[in-house]
Motif scaffolding. Sequence first.
Motif: not given
Length: 309
Positions: A88-94, A126-128, A131-135, A140-143
């Motif tokens: 994956t280049s790249v997968l947006v992990a958070p 910001l929109a992603e 929508a994802a709603g994880v944090r 994002r850095g902490k996640v």
Amino acid sequence: MTTALGLGLPQNHQYDIGKDVPEVARAAEHIGYQSLWAYERALFPEPATQGLFDIPGMPWPDGYRSVAEPLVTLSLAASATERVRLGTSVLVAPLHGPFQLARALATLDAASGGRVVAGLGSGWSLAEYAAAGVRSFEERGKVLDEVIDVCKAVWGPDPVTYDGEITRIASAVVGPKPAGPLPILLAAGNARAQRRLVDHADGWLPLAVGAERTAAQWRRLQELAAERGRTRPIQTVLRANAEYTSRPYEGRDRALFQGNAKQIVEDLVPHAGIGFDEILVDLQKGMRDGQELTDVAAEVYELARAAGV
């Protein structure tokens, strides 16, 4: 020693994902590419109130209107190939729950015989994040830190335990495990991200921005690694985003990796001289279909090898 070459898989709206991904993957392995890669773009805001890469006024590429999910894309490629690595280049992990992401990567690695490379980034949309709603975007850095820690825990020996802000695993058996060492590579575009890479990740996934600038970034990262006492090598995969044109691009304003196959390879040569382990060439922009992507990928590979890349 030649540089390993990887190819970006067809994920954008002009492709028939179920047909083109396995066909291009199978052909790329036959051509000689050593890895296949998928990227993540979760949505296309309309109207776009945030510029591309958070640069005010910069439009989003039309190709981002529909991008196939990266791990599904790699699963299709895995079923059609035997040897190539799958990254994956790249997968947006958070954008993902850490535990679920760790399990998905481990399952894909087990199913493919240990061929997965987890290339992770923190993203910018910001929109992603909304929508994802994880944090929140601000977290994002902490996640990302927690994703890395959870992956290492889940991929390690049972029983697995973890107590974080998002993820809490009481003593449990978690399987399947990866088939082998599953490397984590980070995009790491700023100083804090580079420290995270040096301290906690296996490698670096930079974007090619010209040989001189890219080489300077690599030197700085190596200096940081030395300062922080890292002794194990940093795996490197350079991403080259190309825009293919069937005829040579003749304007003076030719962008990096823009033009026909010969011009794309001319730009690859100085980047290969930096000494990266691998270069990922993403050619899917501007292609009509999977067959054209396959044909151009074969031409680029042949010319690159002839040029010593």
